[in-house]
Motif scaffolding. Structure first.
Motif, PDB file in Angstrom:
ATOM      1  N   LEU A   1       3.691 -10.333  30.608  1.00 23.53           N
ATOM      2  CA  LEU A   1       4.239  -9.147  29.979  1.00 23.53           C
ATOM      3  C   LEU A   1       5.551  -9.471  29.269  1.00 23.53           C
ATOM      4  N   PRO A   2       5.575  -9.457  27.941  1.00 28.12           N
ATOM      5  CA  PRO A   2       6.812  -9.752  27.211  1.00 28.12           C
ATOM      6  C   PRO A   2       7.706  -8.510  27.150  1.00 28.12           C
ATOM      7  N   PHE A   3       8.387  -8.221  28.242  1.00 30.28           N
ATOM      8  CA  PHE A   3       9.136  -6.975  28.305  1.00 30.28           C
ATOM      9  C   PHE A   3      10.523  -7.106  27.690  1.00 30.28           C
ATOM     10  N   LEU A   4      11.240  -5.992  27.697  1.00 33.51           N
ATOM     11  CA  LEU A   4      12.572  -5.935  27.109  1.00 33.51           C
ATOM     12  C   LEU A   4      13.539  -6.871  27.812  1.00 33.51           C
ATOM     13  N   GLU A   5      14.446  -7.421  27.047  1.00 36.67           N
ATOM     14  CA  GLU A   5      15.465  -8.289  27.609  1.00 36.67           C
ATOM     15  C   GLU A   5      16.623  -7.455  28.161  1.00 36.67           C
ATOM     16  N   ILE A   6      17.450  -8.086  28.965  1.00 32.47           N
ATOM     17  CA  ILE A   6      18.610  -7.399  29.528  1.00 32.47           C
ATOM     18  C   ILE A   6      19.637  -7.163  28.439  1.00 32.47           C
ATOM     19  N   GLU A   7      20.240  -5.989  28.435  1.00 33.59           N
ATOM     20  CA  GLU A   7      21.234  -5.678  27.418  1.00 33.59           C
ATOM     21  C   GLU A   7      22.599  -6.245  27.777  1.00 33.59           C
ATOM     22  N   SER A   8      22.955  -6.221  29.044  1.00 31.91           N
ATOM     23  CA  SER A   8      24.277  -6.693  29.441  1.00 31.91           C
ATOM     24  C   SER A   8      24.214  -7.333  30.814  1.00 31.91           C
TER      25      SER A   8
ATOM     26  N   TYR B   1       0.258 -15.776  21.716  1.00 27.93           N
ATOM     27  CA  TYR B   1      -0.049 -16.651  22.854  1.00 27.93           C
ATOM     28  C   TYR B   1      -0.397 -15.837  24.093  1.00 27.93           C
ATOM     29  N   LEU B   2       0.409 -14.834  24.398  1.00 21.96           N
ATOM     30  CA  LEU B   2       0.154 -14.028  25.589  1.00 21.96           C
ATOM     31  C   LEU B   2      -1.168 -13.269  25.481  1.00 21.96           C
ATOM     32  N   SER B   3      -1.459 -12.773  24.279  1.00 19.43           N
ATOM     33  CA  SER B   3      -2.700 -12.027  24.088  1.00 19.43           C
ATOM     34  C   SER B   3      -3.936 -12.893  24.272  1.00 19.43           C
ATOM     35  N   SER B   4      -3.765 -14.206  24.078  1.00 19.19           N
ATOM     36  CA  SER B   4      -4.900 -15.121  24.210  1.00 19.19           C
ATOM     37  C   SER B   4      -5.164 -15.523  25.654  1.00 19.19           C
ATOM     38  N   GLN B   5      -4.209 -15.233  26.554  1.00 17.61           N
ATOM     39  CA  GLN B   5      -4.331 -15.682  27.937  1.00 17.61           C
ATOM     40  C   GLN B   5      -4.988 -14.618  28.810  1.00 17.61           C
TER      41      GLN B   5
ATOM     42  N   LYS C   1      13.995 -27.220   9.434  1.00 17.41           N
ATOM     43  CA  LYS C   1      15.237 -27.321   8.667  1.00 17.41           C
ATOM     44  C   LYS C   1      16.371 -27.855   9.533  1.00 17.41           C
ATOM     45  N   GLN C   2      17.370 -28.420   8.887  1.00 11.90           N
ATOM     46  CA  GLN C   2      18.551 -28.857   9.612  1.00 11.90           C
ATOM     47  C   GLN C   2      19.253 -27.648  10.216  1.00 11.90           C
ATOM     48  N   GLY C   3      19.622 -27.763  11.490  1.00 17.17           N
ATOM     49  CA  GLY C   3      20.288 -26.676  12.193  1.00 17.17           C
ATOM     50  C   GLY C   3      19.365 -25.610  12.728  1.00 17.17           C
ATOM     51  N   GLU C   4      18.053 -25.812  12.642  1.00 11.60           N
ATOM     52  CA  GLU C   4      17.076 -24.832  13.109  1.00 11.60           C
ATOM     53  C   GLU C   4      16.623 -25.167  14.522  1.00 11.60           C
ATOM     54  N   ALA C   5      16.427 -24.141  15.338  1.00  8.95           N
ATOM     55  CA  ALA C   5      15.893 -24.316  16.695  1.00  8.95           C
ATOM     56  C   ALA C   5      14.464 -23.795  16.710  1.00  8.95           C
ATOM     57  N   VAL C   6      13.520 -24.676  17.004  1.00  3.41           N
ATOM     58  CA  VAL C   6      12.102 -24.334  16.964  1.00  3.41           C
ATOM     59  C   VAL C   6      11.485 -24.575  18.342  1.00  3.41           C
ATOM     60  N   GLY C   7      10.761 -23.602  18.850  1.00  6.91           N
ATOM     61  CA  GLY C   7      10.068 -23.738  20.124  1.00  6.91           C
ATOM     62  C   GLY C   7       8.616 -24.121  19.907  1.00  6.91           C
ATOM     63  N   ILE C   8       8.106 -24.974  20.780  1.00  2.62           N
ATOM     64  CA  ILE C   8       6.695 -25.360  20.758  1.00  2.62           C
ATOM     65  C   ILE C   8       6.062 -24.818  22.034  1.00  2.62           C
ATOM     66  N   ILE C   9       5.062 -23.948  21.891  1.00  2.00           N
ATOM     67  CA  ILE C   9       4.442 -23.345  23.069  1.00  2.00           C
ATOM     68  C   ILE C   9       2.933 -23.558  23.029  1.00  2.00           C
ATOM     69  N   GLY C  10       2.297 -23.305  24.158  1.00  3.94           N
ATOM     70  CA  GLY C  10       0.858 -23.478  24.282  1.00  3.94           C
ATOM     71  C   GLY C  10       0.495 -23.784  25.714  1.00  3.94           C
TER      72      GLY C  10
END
Length: 410
Positions: free
Chosen positions: A382-389, A244-248, A56-65
């Motif tokens: 490991l997709p861990f928690l992001e930094i809060e501040s 993706y991570l689970s497949s690696q 869509k217009q204005g959408e940000a899409v990531g391509i991974i693999g």
């Protein structure tokens, strides 16, 4: 109703590796001699396999693999750098592209000349390019080299200028490949901030290929996972990254590949005989959800008597070797006799660890750290928690965290 900014319909791209070999056949035969001619075989490589999606217009899409999944080929097909073998793509609007180092600029022209050339290609009047010229050069940090031919630029300088041009000349769609990894950390942050501003404040459409899953997570609300040229999953970024991570699995297969045949391995008096990683339920895993505990188990055997036994575990950044956190724990302060066997179970809490890929090292040695006996290394996704501040938590902002753990004798 607005039409999609990008549409892909059954896009496929095949490369005939045999033809490339045939073209080289003449000089190759001369090189190897008449009696040792190279065999020219047709070998079709499927870089893209019936890929379909819309943005869509204005959408940000990531391509991974993984490497070779078809990510860069997809961008090249959509931006008409190369033609598809079948299917077609539609891109609506002015496109700014950064695909690879060396694309988009004329090597003999200076940085200044390439900025104006890029503007002309995008259909922008000279006065409009001139009005943004200083901001472009300042963002790229190439003020001293603006009148130097870009063929003399380092790869980092080249990419910085290419991104600055693509981002400042008001494209409707910004297409960015992994080349941002060439820049330093500060520039990568500036690029990500710029792209975030482009899509959230100005409604730009962004198609972003990167192995930096944290960047994908931060910038894109949606991601597409490619594998062997085909779309495996298209959906919310967190879900696609988890798939993706689970497949690696091979990235942290410490119980198999990392241990290997220990008969031929140089090791000390105490050696690991088995190492495994599971969740709290005892299921072997290679990636973990935010907040999920890692359960690390191992068994050892003493081949000679040692006075004490200690355990050392470290998480490091696999890109630059930076140590993020460590465990240093005495296991036995008494003598470990020859032939003695034992095991331990270590539970590691993930709260506070930033998202990303980490290398895990497990080492046995003396309790005081004066002697190291054996070590096992593996990569951990490991997709861990992001930094809060970032502003108030400088310790976590730099990527370090205080590891909380429990060790129990098995």
């Amino acid at each position: 109703m607005n039409q999609p900014a990008i549409e892909a319909y059954e896009l496929s791209k095949l490369y005939d590796l045999g033809k490339a070999r045939e073209l080289a056949g003449g000089w190759l035969r001369r090189l190897v001699g008449k009696g040792r001619t190279a065999r020219a075989e047709s070998n079709l490589l499927t870089a893209l396999n019936r890929v379909s999606f819309t943005v869509k217009q204005g959408e940000a899409v990531g391509i991974i693999g993984a490497n070779g999944a078809g990510k860069s080929t997809l961008l090249k097909v959509l931006t008409r750098v190369t033609a598809p073998s079948s299917g077609h793509g539609v891109v609506r609007g002015r496109v700014g592209t950064i695909l690879e180092v060396g694309t988009g600029f004329h090597a003999e022209l200076t940085g200044r000349e390439n900025v104006f050339l890029s503007g002309a290609i995008l259909g922008m009047p000279q006065q409009e390019v001139r009005a943004k010229f200083d901001d472009i050069i300042e963002f790229a940090g190439v003020e001293k080299f603006v009148d130097t031919p870009v063929k003399r630029y380092s790869s980092g300088m080249y990419v910085r200028l290419a991104f600055a041009v693509a981002a400042h000349l008001d494209p409707d769609i910004l297409v960015v490949d992994e080349v941002l990894a060439v820049g330093d950390i500060n520039f990568q942050k500036r690029c990500l901030q710029r792209m975030e501003d482009e899509t959230r404040r100005q409604g730009r459409t962004i198609l972003f290929v990167s192995h930096n899953l944290q960047a994908i997570r931060t910038l894109c609300s949606r991601a597409i996972l490619l594998d062997h040229g085909a779309v495996i999953q298209d959906g919310p970024t967190s879900e696609v990254i988890q798939t993706y991570l689970s497949s690696q699995k091979t990235l942290i297969d410490v119980s198999a590949r990392a241990l290997g045949d220990r008969k031929n391995r140089t090791a000390g008096n105490v050696r690991f005989s088995r190492v495994w990683i599971t969740d709290q339920a005892g299921t072997e895993k290679w990636s973990f959800r935010p907040g999920e505990s890692i359960r690390l188990g191992f068994e050892y055997e003493a081949f000679e008597t040692v006075p004490t036994l200690g355990l050392y575990i470290s998480f490091t950044n696999p890109n630059d070797g930076t140590t993020l956190s460590t465990i240093k724990e005495p296991l036995k302060m008494s003598e470990v006799s020859r032939g003695e066997r034992g095991g331990y179970d270590v539970t590691i809490e993930t709260t506070g660890l930033r998202p990303g890929s980490f290398a895990l090292s497990i080492c046995l040695g003396n309790a005081d750290g004066s002697v190291f006996e054996d070590v096992v290394d593996s990569n951990v996704n490991l997709p861990f928690l992001e930094i809060e501040s970032e502003e108030t938590d400088m310790h976590r902002r730099s990527g370090y965290y205080d590891m909380t753990y429990r060790i129990v004798a098995a």
